[in-house]
Design a protein around this motif. Structure first.
Motif, short mmCIF file in Angstrom:
data_model
loop_
_atom_site.label_atom_id
_atom_site.label_comp_id
_atom_site.label_asym_id
_atom_site.label_seq_id
_atom_site.Cartn_x
_atom_site.Cartn_y
_atom_site.Cartn_z
N ALA A 182 -3.35 -6.17 4.04
CA ALA A 182 -4.79 -5.96 3.48
C ALA A 182 -5.07 -4.80 2.69
O ALA A 182 -5.60 -4.92 1.63
CB ALA A 182 -5.76 -6.16 4.72
N ALA A 183 -4.65 -3.75 3.07
CA ALA A 183 -5.03 -2.35 2.44
C ALA A 183 -4.15 -2.52 1.02
O ALA A 183 -4.84 -2.02 -0.07
CB ALA A 183 -4.69 -1.28 3.09
N ASP A 184 -2.95 -3.26 0.94
CA ASP A 184 -2.17 -3.21 -0.29
C ASP A 184 -2.92 -4.09 -1.17
O ASP A 184 -2.71 -3.96 -2.47
CB ASP A 184 -0.73 -3.87 0.20
N LEU A 185 -3.65 -5.09 -0.53
CA LEU A 185 -4.45 -6.12 -1.47
C LEU A 185 -6.12 -5.57 -1.64
O LEU A 185 -6.85 -6.40 -1.73
CB LEU A 185 -4.27 -7.30 -0.89
N TYR A 186 -6.09 -4.11 -1.75
CA TYR A 186 -7.21 -3.73 -2.19
C TYR A 186 -8.44 -3.77 -1.19
O TYR A 186 -9.66 -3.77 -1.45
CB TYR A 186 -7.89 -4.54 -3.54
N PHE A 234 1.48 3.68 1.48
CA PHE A 234 1.48 3.53 2.97
C PHE A 234 1.62 5.06 3.72
O PHE A 234 1.78 5.12 4.79
CB PHE A 234 2.12 2.46 3.46
N TYR A 240 -5.32 0.73 -1.09
CA TYR A 240 -6.19 -0.15 -1.91
C TYR A 240 -6.72 0.22 -3.22
O TYR A 240 -7.68 -0.45 -3.82
CB TYR A 240 -7.47 -0.46 -0.95
N ASN A 281 1.21 -3.98 -5.71
CA ASN A 281 1.21 -4.87 -4.57
C ASN A 281 2.46 -5.01 -3.94
O ASN A 281 3.74 -4.99 -4.74
CB ASN A 281 0.72 -6.44 -4.93
N PHE A 295 -1.67 -13.72 6.33
CA PHE A 295 -2.77 -13.47 7.27
C PHE A 295 -2.68 -14.94 8.29
O PHE A 295 -2.83 -15.87 7.57
CB PHE A 295 -4.01 -13.22 6.69
N PHE A 350 -6.84 -13.60 -1.47
CA PHE A 350 -7.59 -12.48 -0.66
C PHE A 350 -7.63 -11.07 -1.70
O PHE A 350 -8.90 -10.64 -1.79
CB PHE A 350 -6.70 -12.12 0.42
N MET A 398 -11.15 -9.20 -2.87
CA MET A 398 -11.22 -7.79 -2.87
C MET A 398 -11.42 -6.95 -3.88
O MET A 398 -12.12 -6.01 -3.93
CB MET A 398 -10.06 -7.19 -1.79
#
Lengths: 273, 367
Positions: A179-183, B62, B83, B88, B97, B108, B112
């Motif tokens: 999720a963090a990777d996807l902004y 990360f 983010y 990506n 998910f 997603f 965002m």
């Protein structure tokens, strides 16, 4: 049944151990005979809890008509709702803090402290709260239901914490990373990924806390002010006087509610796996 | 074929990553510097624990480097959270998910980024077409197969149109056949989208067939960066030569080196000449490598550069592998392609054979 107990098998099977079936049956008899008897006498027509005089629902009607029962049942519900709500919120935050952050010094001590109410005898917690609240009462003059809610919240936290933490530990951190990777900012990650996946755990925790709060006697008895009887303490009070099957009827209803909630808890957990 | 003057998409500058402190510390990466130009299929290749995944996680944000900088199109992104980086990742186990449908997963990243609903829907459909998943748009993740999940993971990572796509061993969970399909699929996606791919793998064949360029890593260090051909034909170090393909290792004496050509004495005493890389002037005793298919068995002793006794001949379908024990005691492998008239060659077992070498078959290692 006895045929089952006497079964002789010459084929070796690691899952079969002699005597296990009989022990299991004896355990079930021990556990459920008293409860079953109690439930049967809830439907007794007579005034006795030991002499059967025929089937009737009069004690349920009588309990329903009893203002004190209604009053204490309502109080029990209010306390349980608030206590489970607050404790689940706190437990959720605690569970996230203990599983989703960098491991920190003294993490194991934190676990132990959170779970402490599971280990400390209830009477100790009760007495401690009694003394502490007495102090607060003299200082502030407040004597409302807040104390009871606070006390219940305290011992409900570990019960809510355990299923939530178990669920969080079963959730792969990689999803939040993705999720963090996807902004997604940390807040959005929590709201859109962590929370929806954690939700069954939260519900399970809340239900467990609700049930635990609903049937608590020891701490409630010590902490409550005059006229603050919950259903279990009211029943305890009744037992000191004449015992009628009304108590059986109330217990049966309470048992039914607990069984329904625990079944929901089980189904929710199963569905999410 | 080579892209001249193209812009640098990712610049990894002197990155060091150390986990832990004191005695328990582990150096995951040491002084790694790599430039990856735009529109390149770049592969990080190495055995497990070589630091390739750590490097990918550093680019994604990360992890944070102990030392060094990462630039994305000239901009220092070292301190950015994941983010805020226009890159990506496709994760090894997809990390889709589970509480969302295929379409919701793909949408997603776009949501965002705050893209309008209409644009998001269009991009999602475009991505579904790109990975050939239109029919499964509204499926739950648990209802699709591993290969399909792989495609969804790719679509989800490509949908926000990242400047660089990071792929962390995305094919390792697939079976052999699906893997081959996805290799071709990935190549196609890269050329169609024009997005720079940084691909992590431990599979040398995958690296050779898919990449524009490869960086070979071992123990946290970059050993060699080059095209698949350069890496295969001119391995600079023993590890690279050994990790990629089959190789014969021998020792040789350098006689002289001039104008990019070195002459050296083989263990047999024969002399050969071979090309060496620019700026590299080997001397003394050196390690050399010879690929099995760059050698051959010859009948004329005059052409022979190495001699030995044939100890084993193995039939591989497409080719034969001859294991020859050299006079110096080492085993040397020669690989010769089979033809329709091939016969068993077991009658030659135990006999003396002569080995010839193709031009430039000998590569001199730097270590």
């Amino acid at each position: 049944m006895f045929k089952l107990l006497k079964r002789k098998s010459f084929r070796f099977d690691i899952r079969h151990q002699n005597g296990f079936t009989s022990i299991a049956i004896i355990c079930f008899i021990f556990l459920y005979t008293p409860i079953f008897t109690m439930m049967v006498y809830a439907f007794n027509q007579g005034d006795s809890i030991a002499l059967w005089e025929g089937f009737s629902l009069r004690w349920f009607v009588s309990a329903w008509g009893n203002e004190q029962v209604k009053d204490s049942a309502l109080r029990s519900l209010i306390v349980a709702i608030f206590a489970s709500g607050i404790s689940t919120t706190v437990a959720t935050m605690a569970a996230i803090a203990t599983t989703r952050t960098k491991s920190f010094r003294g993490q194991n001590i934190v676990y132990a402290i959170i779970n402490q109410p599971l280990m400390v005898p209830e009477i100790v917690t009760g007495v401690a709260l009694l003394i502490f609240f007495a102090l607060v009462k003299t200082v502030t003059g407040y004597a409302g239901l807040g104390f009871l809610i606070l006390a219940h919240t305290a011992f409900c936290i570990p019960f809510a914490y355990l299923p939530i933490r178990a669920r969080l530990e079963g959730m792969d951190l990689i999803l939040e990373t993705a999720a963090a990777d996807l902004y997604a900012t940390p807040w959005k990650t929590f709201r859109l990924v962590t929370f929806p996946l954690l939700f069954p755990g939260i519900i399970a925790g809340a239900m467990l806390a609700f049930v635990i709060s609903l049937d608590n006697v020891v701490i409630t008895e010590l902490v409550k002010s005059a006229g603050q009887d919950t259903l279990p303490t009211y029943m305890l009070g009744q037992l000191r006087r004449a015992i009628t099957p009304e108590i059986n009827a109330i217990s049966t209803v309470l048992l039914a509610i607990t069984v329904v909630i625990l079944t929901l808890f089980y189904l929710l957990n199963r569905k999410s796996e | 074929m080579k892209q001249q003057r193209s812009e640098i998409a990712i610049r990894i500058e002197d990155i060091t990553k150390i986990y832990g402190e004191g005695r328990g510390k582990v150096i995951a990466l040491q002084d790694v510097s790599i430039d990856i130009p735009e529109n390149e299929f770049f592969t990080l290749l190495g055995p497990s624990g070589c630091g390739k995944t750590t490097l990918l996680r550093l680019i994604a944000g990360f992890e944070h480097p102990t030392k060094g900088k990462i630039h994305l199109y000239g901009k220092d992104i070292t301190a950015y959270p994941p983010y805020k980086r226009k890159v990506n990742t496709v994760f090894q186990n997809y990390a889709l998910f589970p509480h969302m449908t295929v379409a919701e997963n793909i949408a997603f990243g776009l949501e965002m980024l705050g893209k309008p609903k209409k644009e998001t829907d269009e991009t999602v459909n475009e991505m579904l077409t790109l990975v050939k998943m239109e029919d499964l748009k509204n499926r739950q993740i648990s209802q699709i197969s591993g290969g399909q999940q792989q495609r969804v993971a790719l679509a989800r990572a490509l949908a926000p149109k990242p400047r660089v796509l990071l792929l962390d061993e995305p094919l390792s969970a697939l079976d052999q056949k699906l893997r081959k399909e996805m290799q071709i699929e990935l190549k196609r996606l890269q050329s169609e989208t024009g997005i720079t791919f940084v691909f992590v793998t431990h599979d040398q064949e995958e690296a050779l067939t898919m990449s524009n360029r490869i960086a070979v890593l071992n123990s946290g260090k970059v050993l060699q960066i080059g095209t698949p051909r350069e890496i295969y034909k001119q391995p600079s170090e023993r590890f690279v030569a050994d990790f990629i393909g089959e190789t014969n290792f021998l020792k040789a004496e350098i006689l002289g080196c001039a104008n990019g050509v070195a002459s050296l004495t083989l263990p047999s005493g024969k002399t050969v000449e071979t090309n060496v890389q620019k700026g590299f002037s080997p001397e003394g005793t050196v390690n050399i490598v010879i690929r099995p298919e760059h050698a051959t068995v010859v009948e004329d002793p005059a052409e022979s550069l190495l001699q030995g006794r044939l100890i084993n001949a193995v039939y591989f379908g497409t080719d034969m592998r001859y294991h020859i024990e050299l006079e110096s005691g080492e085993t040397f492998t020669v690989r010769i392609q089979n033809n329709p008239d091939d016969k068993t060659s077991t009658q030659f077992l135990g006999t003396e054979v002569c080995i010839g070498l193709h031009k430039n078959a000998v590569q001199i290692l730097k270590d």
